[in-house]
Design a protein around this motif. Structure first.
Motif, PDB file in Angstrom:
ATOM      1  N   ALA A   1      -1.049  -8.094  -2.562  1.00 41.98           N
ATOM      2  CA  ALA A   1      -0.165  -9.252  -2.533  1.00 41.98           C
ATOM      3  C   ALA A   1       0.727  -9.241  -1.302  1.00 41.98           C
ATOM      4  O   ALA A   1       1.118 -10.277  -0.782  1.00 41.98           O
ATOM      5  N   SER A   2       1.028  -8.027  -0.808  1.00 37.90           N
ATOM      6  CA  SER A   2       1.787  -7.843   0.427  1.00 37.90           C
ATOM      7  C   SER A   2       0.965  -6.974   1.363  1.00 37.90           C
ATOM      8  O   SER A   2       0.193  -6.113   0.901  1.00 37.90           O
ATOM      9  N   ASP A   3       1.121  -7.174   2.661  1.00 43.10           N
ATOM     10  CA  ASP A   3       0.337  -6.356   3.592  1.00 43.10           C
ATOM     11  C   ASP A   3       0.701  -4.874   3.493  1.00 43.10           C
ATOM     12  O   ASP A   3      -0.143  -4.010   3.726  1.00 43.10           O
ATOM     13  N   THR A   4       1.931  -4.564   3.117  1.00 42.66           N
ATOM     14  CA  THR A   4       2.317  -3.149   3.010  1.00 42.66           C
ATOM     15  C   THR A   4       1.724  -2.473   1.773  1.00 42.66           C
ATOM     16  O   THR A   4       1.858  -1.260   1.613  1.00 42.66           O
ATOM     17  N   ASP A   5       1.068  -3.233   0.904  1.00 40.75           N
ATOM     18  CA  ASP A   5       0.336  -2.614  -0.211  1.00 40.75           C
ATOM     19  C   ASP A   5      -0.814  -1.748   0.298  1.00 40.75           C
ATOM     20  O   ASP A   5      -1.350  -0.926  -0.458  1.00 40.75           O
ATOM     21  N   LEU A   6      -1.196  -1.935   1.555  1.00 45.30           N
ATOM     22  CA  LEU A   6      -2.312  -1.170   2.120  1.00 45.30           C
ATOM     23  C   LEU A   6      -1.857   0.104   2.829  1.00 45.30           C
ATOM     24  O   LEU A   6      -2.690   0.853   3.349  1.00 45.30           O
TER      25      LEU A   6
ATOM     26  N   LYS B   1       4.520   1.946   9.409  1.00 45.06           N
ATOM     27  CA  LYS B   1       5.268   2.966  10.125  1.00 45.06           C
ATOM     28  C   LYS B   1       6.740   2.602  10.207  1.00 45.06           C
ATOM     29  O   LYS B   1       7.623   3.447   9.958  1.00 45.06           O
ATOM     30  N   SER B   2       7.028   1.332  10.519  1.00 48.94           N
ATOM     31  CA  SER B   2       8.412   0.881  10.622  1.00 48.94           C
ATOM     32  C   SER B   2       9.136   0.966   9.285  1.00 48.94           C
ATOM     33  O   SER B   2      10.340   1.226   9.226  1.00 48.94           O
ATOM     34  N   ALA B   3       8.391   0.748   8.198  1.00 45.19           N
ATOM     35  CA  ALA B   3       8.980   0.777   6.868  1.00 45.19           C
ATOM     36  C   ALA B   3       9.077   2.187   6.299  1.00 45.19           C
ATOM     37  O   ALA B   3       9.608   2.377   5.200  1.00 45.19           O
ATOM     38  N   GLY B   4       8.557   3.172   7.038  1.00 44.67           N
ATOM     39  CA  GLY B   4       8.598   4.548   6.569  1.00 44.67           C
ATOM     40  C   GLY B   4       7.655   4.825   5.421  1.00 44.67           C
ATOM     41  O   GLY B   4       7.850   5.767   4.651  1.00 44.67           O
ATOM     42  N   LYS B   5       6.598   3.998   5.313  1.00 46.95           N
ATOM     43  CA  LYS B   5       5.620   4.190   4.247  1.00 46.95           C
ATOM     44  C   LYS B   5       4.418   4.979   4.763  1.00 46.95           C
ATOM     45  O   LYS B   5       4.345   5.334   5.932  1.00 46.95           O
ATOM     46  N   GLY B   6       3.477   5.243   3.863  1.00 53.52           N
ATOM     47  CA  GLY B   6       2.303   6.017   4.246  1.00 53.52           C
ATOM     48  C   GLY B   6       1.558   5.379   5.400  1.00 53.52           C
ATOM     49  O   GLY B   6       1.414   4.148   5.456  1.00 53.52           O
TER      50      GLY B   6
ATOM     51  N   LYS C   1      -1.710  -4.193  13.270  1.00 57.33           N
ATOM     52  CA  LYS C   1      -0.399  -4.797  13.022  1.00 57.33           C
ATOM     53  C   LYS C   1       0.189  -4.297  11.705  1.00 57.33           C
ATOM     54  O   LYS C   1       1.384  -3.969  11.617  1.00 57.33           O
ATOM     55  N   ILE C   2      -0.655  -4.237  10.675  1.00 55.74           N
ATOM     56  CA  ILE C   2      -0.191  -3.728   9.382  1.00 55.74           C
ATOM     57  C   ILE C   2       0.207  -2.261   9.498  1.00 55.74           C
ATOM     58  O   ILE C   2       1.211  -1.823   8.920  1.00 55.74           O
ATOM     59  N   ALA C   3      -0.572  -1.494  10.255  1.00 55.19           N
ATOM     60  CA  ALA C   3      -0.247  -0.075  10.459  1.00 55.19           C
ATOM     61  C   ALA C   3       1.140   0.076  11.067  1.00 55.19           C
ATOM     62  O   ALA C   3       1.916   0.954  10.689  1.00 55.19           O
TER      63      ALA C   3
END
Length: 311
Positions: free
Chosen positions: A164-169, A194-199, A188-190
């Motif tokens: 539902a969100s690109d950061t779900d990936l 990285k900016s969000a501090g996620k995996g 772009k999603i990668a």
């Protein structure tokens, strides 16, 4: 393009499975080496003299357009026996050319060599659900006839059930074709992850869509990003191995007949535009999409991109 629903996918699989089995090996074969087909005449589409008169003399005198395309079912289906490629985008170009009184010879080439080949003058045009991105329209000209959207293909049983969100990936490994808009989207999603501090997302690119699909089948990646129609085609050919995950946030892209930039481009683009509009109005292009692509993606009016006319 409307988002695909489960019932839409069932219909799509039935259509493609019935008309494109001759190209089923293309989904798991390689098109790394260029190959040629014989010239196609446009399936009975009639020449329109007033539109043919718009074609530059240098092109009309040749009579046959050399068109580059990468194997990308169901837009470009390359039969295993070396027969003439087919698919909805190949058929679109054949019929558009026929209206102009021209034939088409398709050369199957790696996707990441298409734009460079156009710039070098090796081809008269290109096709194959090529997205009209801002970067590409800086160097080549598009005459649109279709609109596409991306989707995710994952193995059945994958932990990826929604996006539902690109950061779900975030945290997954994604595959895409080298030089494609999907590869740029994955990168772009990668960056967002990285900016969000996620995996972290690992993006792997391959020289053909066939090799993208093979990487997914072999478990080397978690998911593959490609057009929704391509995902649906592969699903119809692989007997329940994969499923589609919609990407509601992914951009929609116009696609169409791609032309190199030269002294004939401005005039030829107008002829292609007129031929496309003629086939939209008489329903021929819609029939091709009904046959190969569950009727999806037709636009109501062809556009020349970029619209400035500065070729």
């Amino acid at each position: 393009m409307k988002r695909l629903r489960d019932s839409r996918l069932v219909r799509f699989g039935a259509i493609v499975g019935s008309v494109a089995l001759v190209g089923s090996t293309a989904a798991c074969g390689s098109s790394a080496d260029a190959s040629s087909s014989t010239a196609a005449s446009g399936g009975g589409t009639k020449k329109v003299d007033s539109i043919a008169a718009m074609v530059p003399k240098s092109i009309a005198d040749k009579g046959t357009l050399t068109i580059a395309a990468a194997t990308y079912p169901p837009a470009v289906i390359e039969p295993a026996n070396g027969a003439t490629p087919t698919g909805w985008d190949v058929e679109n170009v054949n019929r558009i050319a026929a209206v102009m009184g021209l034939k088409v010879k398709v050369r199957i080439v790696p996707f990441n060599g298409i734009i460079a080949g156009l710039q070098a003058g090796r081809y008269d045009g290109a096709t194959g659900e090529i997205y009209a991105t801002a970067e590409r329209t800086e160097t080549v000209t598009f005459v649109t006839n279709h609109v596409s959207a991306d989707a995710l293909m994952v193995p059945v049983g994958s932990k990826i059930t929604t996006a539902a969100s690109d950061t779900d990936l975030c945290g997954h490994t994604l595959a895409a074709s080298l030089g494609s808009a999907e590869a740029a989207l994955a990168e772009k999603i990668a960056g967002k992850c990285k900016s969000a501090g996620k995996g972290a997302i690992t993006v792997k690119t391959f020289d053909s869509q066939a090799n993208v699909n093979l990487a997914l089948r072999g478990g080397r990646v978690d998911a593959a990003v490609s057009s929704a129609s391509q995902v649906a085609y592969v699903m119809s050919q692989t007997k329940g191995q994969f499923k589609l995950v919609e990407l509601p946030w992914a951009p929609k892209y116009k696609t169409g007949f791609v032309l190199p930039r030269n002294s004939d481009t401005e005039k030829f683009a107008k002829a292609v535009q007129a031929a496309t509009d003629h086939l939209v109005e008489n329903g021929e292009l819609q029939k091709i999409l009904d046959k190969f692509n569950a009727g999806q993606g037709l636009i109501t009016k062809a556009e020349i991109l970029p619209a400035t006319g500065s070729n």
